[in-house]
Design a protein around this motif. Sequence first.
Motif, PDB file in Angstrom:
ATOM      1  N   VAL A 163     -20.578  26.038  31.094  1.00  0.00           N
ATOM      2  CA  VAL A 163     -20.611  24.912  32.201  1.00  0.00           C
ATOM      3  C   VAL A 163     -19.573  24.065  31.511  1.00  0.00           C
ATOM      4  O   VAL A 163     -19.683  23.632  30.532  1.00  0.00           O
ATOM      5  CB  VAL A 163     -21.997  24.439  32.144  1.00  0.00           C
ATOM      6  N   LYS A 164     -18.812  23.466  32.524  1.00  0.00           N
ATOM      7  CA  LYS A 164     -17.820  22.509  32.172  1.00  0.00           C
ATOM      8  C   LYS A 164     -18.375  21.108  32.487  1.00  0.00           C
ATOM      9  O   LYS A 164     -18.942  20.781  33.562  1.00  0.00           O
ATOM     10  CB  LYS A 164     -16.322  22.815  33.112  1.00  0.00           C
ATOM     11  N   VAL A 165     -18.066  20.148  31.475  1.00  0.00           N
ATOM     12  CA  VAL A 165     -18.362  18.799  31.720  1.00  0.00           C
ATOM     13  C   VAL A 165     -17.171  17.860  31.508  1.00  0.00           C
ATOM     14  O   VAL A 165     -16.299  18.004  30.585  1.00  0.00           O
ATOM     15  CB  VAL A 165     -19.496  18.548  30.456  1.00  0.00           C
ATOM     16  N   THR A 166     -17.027  16.973  32.318  1.00  0.00           N
ATOM     17  CA  THR A 166     -15.843  16.301  32.464  1.00  0.00           C
ATOM     18  C   THR A 166     -16.142  14.601  32.614  1.00  0.00           C
ATOM     19  O   THR A 166     -16.964  14.447  33.498  1.00  0.00           O
ATOM     20  CB  THR A 166     -15.122  16.587  33.436  1.00  0.00           C
ATOM     21  N   ALA A 167     -15.792  13.790  31.825  1.00  0.00           N
ATOM     22  CA  ALA A 167     -15.823  12.348  32.069  1.00  0.00           C
ATOM     23  C   ALA A 167     -14.791  11.757  32.729  1.00  0.00           C
ATOM     24  O   ALA A 167     -13.777  11.888  32.357  1.00  0.00           O
ATOM     25  CB  ALA A 167     -16.184  11.663  30.770  1.00  0.00           C
ATOM     26  N   ILE A 168     -15.052  11.056  33.980  1.00  0.00           N
ATOM     27  CA  ILE A 168     -13.938  10.548  34.581  1.00  0.00           C
ATOM     28  C   ILE A 168     -14.105   8.969  34.257  1.00  0.00           C
ATOM     29  O   ILE A 168     -14.992   8.293  34.612  1.00  0.00           O
ATOM     30  CB  ILE A 168     -14.231  10.796  36.102  1.00  0.00           C
ATOM     31  N   ILE A 169     -13.151   8.585  33.605  1.00  0.00           N
ATOM     32  CA  ILE A 169     -12.870   7.107  33.423  1.00  0.00           C
ATOM     33  C   ILE A 169     -12.193   6.566  34.326  1.00  0.00           C
ATOM     34  O   ILE A 169     -10.803   6.399  34.349  1.00  0.00           O
ATOM     35  CB  ILE A 169     -12.265   6.992  31.855  1.00  0.00           C
ATOM     36  N   ALA A 170     -12.719   6.131  35.381  1.00  0.00           N
ATOM     37  CA  ALA A 170     -12.072   5.296  36.630  1.00  0.00           C
ATOM     38  C   ALA A 170     -11.854   3.800  36.264  1.00  0.00           C
ATOM     39  O   ALA A 170     -12.901   3.187  36.117  1.00  0.00           O
ATOM     40  CB  ALA A 170     -13.109   5.723  37.688  1.00  0.00           C
ATOM     41  N   GLY A 171     -10.713   3.353  36.706  1.00  0.00           N
ATOM     42  CA  GLY A 171     -10.226   1.987  37.139  1.00  0.00           C
ATOM     43  C   GLY A 171     -10.913   1.362  38.125  1.00  0.00           C
ATOM     44  O   GLY A 171     -11.627   2.170  38.882  1.00  0.00           O
ATOM     45  N   GLY A 172     -10.622   0.159  38.301  1.00  0.00           N
ATOM     46  CA  GLY A 172     -11.164  -0.309  39.608  1.00  0.00           C
ATOM     47  C   GLY A 172     -10.848   0.208  40.833  1.00  0.00           C
ATOM     48  O   GLY A 172      -9.682   0.531  40.993  1.00  0.00           O
ATOM     49  N   MET A 173     -11.831   0.182  41.802  1.00  0.00           N
ATOM     50  CA  MET A 173     -11.710   0.808  43.221  1.00  0.00           C
ATOM     51  C   MET A 173     -11.963  -0.038  44.141  1.00  0.00           C
ATOM     52  O   MET A 173     -12.880  -1.011  44.028  1.00  0.00           O
ATOM     53  CB  MET A 173     -12.546   2.194  43.163  1.00  0.00           C
ATOM     54  N   SER A 174     -11.464   0.031  45.291  1.00  0.00           N
ATOM     55  CA  SER A 174     -11.825  -0.799  46.548  1.00  0.00           C
ATOM     56  C   SER A 174     -13.341  -0.192  47.077  1.00  0.00           C
ATOM     57  O   SER A 174     -13.221   0.701  48.071  1.00  0.00           O
ATOM     58  CB  SER A 174     -10.836  -0.684  47.580  1.00  0.00           C
ATOM     59  N   THR A 175     -14.176  -0.432  46.382  1.00  0.00           N
ATOM     60  CA  THR A 175     -15.677  -0.040  46.607  1.00  0.00           C
ATOM     61  C   THR A 175     -16.491  -1.339  46.808  1.00  0.00           C
ATOM     62  O   THR A 175     -16.371  -2.395  46.264  1.00  0.00           O
ATOM     63  CB  THR A 175     -16.304   0.818  45.773  1.00  0.00           C
ATOM     64  N   PRO A 176     -17.854  -1.005  47.764  1.00  0.00           N
ATOM     65  CA  PRO A 176     -18.938  -2.080  47.691  1.00  0.00           C
ATOM     66  C   PRO A 176     -19.180  -2.468  46.402  1.00  0.00           C
ATOM     67  O   PRO A 176     -19.754  -3.725  46.053  1.00  0.00           O
ATOM     68  CB  PRO A 176     -19.743  -1.605  48.415  1.00  0.00           C
ATOM     69  N   PHE A 177     -19.354  -1.501  45.426  1.00  0.00           N
ATOM     70  CA  PHE A 177     -19.599  -1.664  43.999  1.00  0.00           C
ATOM     71  C   PHE A 177     -19.057  -2.889  43.162  1.00  0.00           C
ATOM     72  O   PHE A 177     -19.545  -3.773  42.567  1.00  0.00           O
ATOM     73  CB  PHE A 177     -19.748  -0.587  43.136  1.00  0.00           C
ATOM     74  N   LEU A 178     -17.789  -2.895  43.628  1.00  0.00           N
ATOM     75  CA  LEU A 178     -16.941  -4.035  42.912  1.00  0.00           C
ATOM     76  C   LEU A 178     -16.539  -5.240  43.798  1.00  0.00           C
ATOM     77  O   LEU A 178     -16.801  -6.316  43.588  1.00  0.00           O
ATOM     78  CB  LEU A 178     -15.618  -3.383  42.358  1.00  0.00           C
ATOM     79  N   LEU A 179     -16.541  -4.983  45.122  1.00  0.00           N
ATOM     80  CA  LEU A 179     -15.949  -6.162  46.164  1.00  0.00           C
ATOM     81  C   LEU A 179     -17.133  -6.864  46.584  1.00  0.00           C
ATOM     82  O   LEU A 179     -16.901  -7.972  46.743  1.00  0.00           O
ATOM     83  CB  LEU A 179     -15.218  -5.326  47.205  1.00  0.00           C
ATOM     84  N   ASP A 180     -18.272  -6.327  46.541  1.00  0.00           N
ATOM     85  CA  ASP A 180     -19.590  -7.130  46.868  1.00  0.00           C
ATOM     86  C   ASP A 180     -19.762  -8.115  46.083  1.00  0.00           C
ATOM     87  O   ASP A 180     -20.302  -9.392  46.123  1.00  0.00           O
ATOM     88  CB  ASP A 180     -20.807  -6.373  46.940  1.00  0.00           C
ATOM     89  N   ARG A 181     -19.230  -8.025  44.599  1.00  0.00           N
ATOM     90  CA  ARG A 181     -19.497  -8.996  43.645  1.00  0.00           C
ATOM     91  C   ARG A 181     -18.266  -9.695  43.349  1.00  0.00           C
ATOM     92  O   ARG A 181     -18.332 -11.041  42.863  1.00  0.00           O
ATOM     93  CB  ARG A 181     -19.914  -8.143  42.127  1.00  0.00           C
TER      94      ARG A 181
ATOM     95  N   LEU B 261      -6.679  -2.609  42.773  1.00  0.00           N
ATOM     96  CA  LEU B 261      -7.580  -1.847  43.055  1.00  0.00           C
ATOM     97  C   LEU B 261      -7.013  -0.379  43.520  1.00  0.00           C
ATOM     98  O   LEU B 261      -5.943  -0.179  44.213  1.00  0.00           O
ATOM     99  CB  LEU B 261      -8.651  -2.230  43.587  1.00  0.00           C
ATOM    100  N   GLN B 262      -7.712   0.651  43.467  1.00  0.00           N
ATOM    101  CA  GLN B 262      -7.327   1.801  43.854  1.00  0.00           C
ATOM    102  C   GLN B 262      -8.218   2.528  44.894  1.00  0.00           C
ATOM    103  O   GLN B 262      -9.344   1.995  44.959  1.00  0.00           O
ATOM    104  CB  GLN B 262      -7.190   2.693  42.664  1.00  0.00           C
ATOM    105  N   ASP B 263      -7.727   3.326  45.899  1.00  0.00           N
ATOM    106  CA  ASP B 263      -8.631   3.856  46.943  1.00  0.00           C
ATOM    107  C   ASP B 263      -9.316   4.768  46.399  1.00  0.00           C
ATOM    108  O   ASP B 263      -9.097   5.784  45.533  1.00  0.00           O
ATOM    109  CB  ASP B 263      -7.593   4.432  47.857  1.00  0.00           C
ATOM    110  N   PRO B 264     -10.823   4.746  46.589  1.00  0.00           N
ATOM    111  CA  PRO B 264     -11.646   5.552  45.861  1.00  0.00           C
ATOM    112  C   PRO B 264     -11.488   7.135  46.160  1.00  0.00           C
ATOM    113  O   PRO B 264     -11.609   8.079  45.348  1.00  0.00           O
ATOM    114  CB  PRO B 264     -13.052   5.100  46.421  1.00  0.00           C
ATOM    115  N   LYS B 265     -10.828   7.338  47.295  1.00  0.00           N
ATOM    116  CA  LYS B 265     -10.626   8.728  47.747  1.00  0.00           C
ATOM    117  C   LYS B 265      -9.620   9.313  46.680  1.00  0.00           C
ATOM    118  O   LYS B 265      -9.625  10.330  46.385  1.00  0.00           O
ATOM    119  CB  LYS B 265      -9.785   8.684  49.293  1.00  0.00           C
TER     120      LYS B 265
END
Length: 241
Positions: free
Chosen positions: A178-196, A205-209
């Motif tokens: 089973v493969k495990v990968t940690a995705i270290i993502a920078g800022g994205m244009s998502t409600p999680f960030l933009l709502d705050r 910011l980057q497109d979450p797509k």
Amino acid sequence: MEKLQGKVALVSGGAQGLGQQICYQLAEAGATVIAGDIQEEKAAGTVKTITEKGGKAIAMRLDVSSEESVKETIAKIKSEYGSLDILVNNAGIDFTKPILELSVSEWDAAFAVNLRGPFLMSKYALEVMSPQKSGNIINIVSTASLRAWTEASVYHATKWGLRGFSHALFTEARKVNVKVTAIIAGGMSTPFLLDRFPDIPPQNLQDPKNVATKIRYIIEDDTDTVVPEILILPLMETSWP
């Protein structure tokens, strides 16, 4: 080409933002996608978009902080589909405030979702994946696991912890292929960030797509190569380096 045809994928926090985009990408690649979220109506919206395009998806209520909810969800997937091939631990919360204003209950809530949640999800997913001798577990971490900024203590603590957990999980899960990968993502244009933080310049910011397509690429790789960790940043993100 649908490289994930016949695969079953569970995405936590699949109702919106990055989780939603991951659901779209995995369904486009041929996987049957389960959008797991406590926001059931929004998760149903994600599924509707997928099925209208001919993809396969269902929504399930999932509270990653609840062991019972996690166990029931994964047991239901195993019962209905016979396998679980892909797990994406994406659900997350944050409380942006100084330590002196951060309550103990808020600290505990963030740990329950951001760190305990991926542990529970991975533990019970591995029970299914181990006999299969195959699978992918993706943990959505953050640049908050590599540095620190003010008024984000609990988010940093959980994401630093999740990065460590992800690497430890990698060493165990690879024993059963089973493969495990940690995705270290920078800022994205998502409600999680933009709502705050609605005033963040969009060019920082980057497109979450874009992040979701990188995740899809990693999962689609069926060779004996694994990516334990990858850093994905907006080109002009000001908090990095």
